[in-house]
Design an enzyme around this catalytic site. Structure first.
Site, PDB file in Angstrom:
ATOM      1  N   HIS A  69       4.071  -4.761   5.957  1.00  0.00           N
ATOM      2  CA  HIS A  69       4.163  -3.316   6.231  1.00  0.00           C
ATOM      3  C   HIS A  69       2.986  -2.806   7.052  1.00  0.00           C
ATOM      4  O   HIS A  69       2.970  -1.639   7.436  1.00  0.00           O
ATOM      5  CB  HIS A  69       4.384  -2.512   4.942  1.00  0.00           C
ATOM      6  CG  HIS A  69       3.175  -2.300   4.092  1.00  0.00           C
ATOM      7  ND1 HIS A  69       2.910  -3.029   2.957  1.00  0.00           N
ATOM      8  CD2 HIS A  69       2.153  -1.419   4.194  1.00  0.00           C
ATOM      9  CE1 HIS A  69       1.786  -2.595   2.404  1.00  0.00           C
ATOM     10  NE2 HIS A  69       1.308  -1.625   3.146  1.00  0.00           N
ATOM     11  N   ASP A  94       6.781  -8.947   1.544  1.00  0.00           N
ATOM     12  CA  ASP A  94       5.786  -8.153   2.275  1.00  0.00           C
ATOM     13  C   ASP A  94       4.591  -9.049   2.630  1.00  0.00           C
ATOM     14  O   ASP A  94       3.517  -8.952   2.037  1.00  0.00           O
ATOM     15  CB  ASP A  94       5.364  -6.960   1.406  1.00  0.00           C
ATOM     16  CG  ASP A  94       4.568  -5.934   2.182  1.00  0.00           C
ATOM     17  OD1 ASP A  94       4.503  -6.043   3.424  1.00  0.00           O
ATOM     18  OD2 ASP A  94       4.007  -5.019   1.540  1.00  0.00           O
ATOM     19  N   SER A  98      -4.042  -2.039   1.740  1.00  0.00           N
ATOM     20  CA  SER A  98      -2.863  -2.879   1.972  1.00  0.00           C
ATOM     21  C   SER A  98      -3.209  -4.103   2.792  1.00  0.00           C
ATOM     22  O   SER A  98      -3.960  -4.023   3.765  1.00  0.00           O
ATOM     23  CB  SER A  98      -1.808  -2.088   2.762  1.00  0.00           C
ATOM     24  OG  SER A  98      -1.137  -1.200   1.915  1.00  0.00           O
ATOM     25  N   GLY A  99      -2.627  -5.233   2.425  1.00  0.00           N
ATOM     26  CA  GLY A  99      -2.829  -6.445   3.209  1.00  0.00           C
ATOM     27  C   GLY A  99      -4.011  -7.269   2.756  1.00  0.00           C
ATOM     28  O   GLY A  99      -4.135  -8.428   3.133  1.00  0.00           O
TER      29      GLY A  99
END
Ligand SMILES: *[C@@H]1O[C@H](CO)[C@@H](O)[C@H](O)[C@H]1NC(C)=O
Length: 269
Positions: free
Chosen positions: A64, A108, A201-202
């Site tokens: 994402h 994801d 995120s990530g």
């Protein structure tokens, strides 16, 4: 609906109501030498994500975080500075998992092939990936790090980290109707106010020096538990992809070796 909220917030410019890693502290500089700061440009604006170096020419992150251009900064502590330890590298190819679904955040996970290989040193070093599908036990203590945004109106410019506890799958199934225990890890004790949050995120969930998870989604208000992509569920895809795309030191000179395939179909935008 909750998932949608966190994604929308992620696309907002800094200052639109985001928070830092909750309950964490400033990391000891360069104590997470695999950490990558990703600056993402998309038609909707800019954003930032975390990521982690898994080979000299590959950074892993969440699907994402995909944007039209992504720049990677390795070896950073304070990303507002031009630190001598930093290596800034363009992304040659972004490879989101082919079965990534934006609506429910399944699969994801994304690999970023770097334009040039990173130079390995004490500030920049890949992290190990899991060797097998072995389950992470509930109660395991792991660390997540990130440059997630701070409080009201400003991003944090230094790397922060926090220790989190792996939960039973049931805890996340009760909270998120799209939680999938086969390919996701449930993280964060509900009795502690500690979690990764927007802008993190990530980033990797590191347990015993192995990157087991990728920050994926939470409830949008920064309380645990939170869902991480389970790296060990994707080992065949990861090794296939990294075998297919190799960044040699002087790739442009190697005209005698034709590319294995036309990769343009894998390239996003
Ligand atoms: C990071 O660097 C900037 C620019 O030099 C500085 O203003 C800021 O105070 C630094 N942040 C921290 C937490 O030291």
């Amino acid at each position: 609906m909750q998932l949608l909220l966190i994604l929308v917030a992620f696309l907002l410019p800094p200052g639109a109501g985001a928070e830092e890693i909750v309950g964490g502290r400033e990391a000891r500089p360069h104590s997470h030498p695999y950490m990558a700061y990703l600056r993402i440009q998309s038609p909707g604006g800019g954003a930032a994500c975390g990521g982690f170096l898994v080979r000299e020419d590959f950074v892993m992150t969440a699907a994402h975080c995909l944007g039209s251009t992504i720049r990677v900064i390795l070896g950073a502590h304070n990303i507002s500075r031009q630190e001598r330890t930093q290596q800034r590298i363009q992304v040659r190819r972004a490879i989101p998992h082919p079965r990534y679904r934006r609506q429910n955040l399944q699969n994801d996970i994304m690999l970023l092939q770097l334009e040039n290989r990173a130079t390995r040193n004490q500030f920049v070093r890949p992290v190990a990936l899991p060797q097998s599908q072995a389950q992470l036990r509930p109660g395991s203590r792991c660390t997540v790090a990130g440059w997630g945004l701070v409080g009201q109106n400003r991003p944090t410019d230094t790397l922060r980290d926090v220790q989190l506890e792996v939960q039973r799958n049931q805890v996340c199934s009760n909270t998120f109707n799209v939680f999938n225990g086969q390919s996701q890890i449930c993280v964060g004790n509900q009795r502690e106010r500690k979690t990764a949050f927007r802008g993190d995120s990530g980033g990797p969930l590191v347990c015993n020096n192995v990157a087991q998870g990728i920050v994926s989604y939470g409830n949008g208000v920064g309380t645990p538990p939170e869902v991480f992509t389970k790296v060990s569920s994707y080992l065949p895809w990861i090794s296939r992809t990294m075998r297919l795309f190799k960044t040699t030191r002087n790739q442009k000179r190697h005209h005698t070796t034709p590319p294995l395939m036309d990769s343009s179909s894998l390239e996003q935008s």
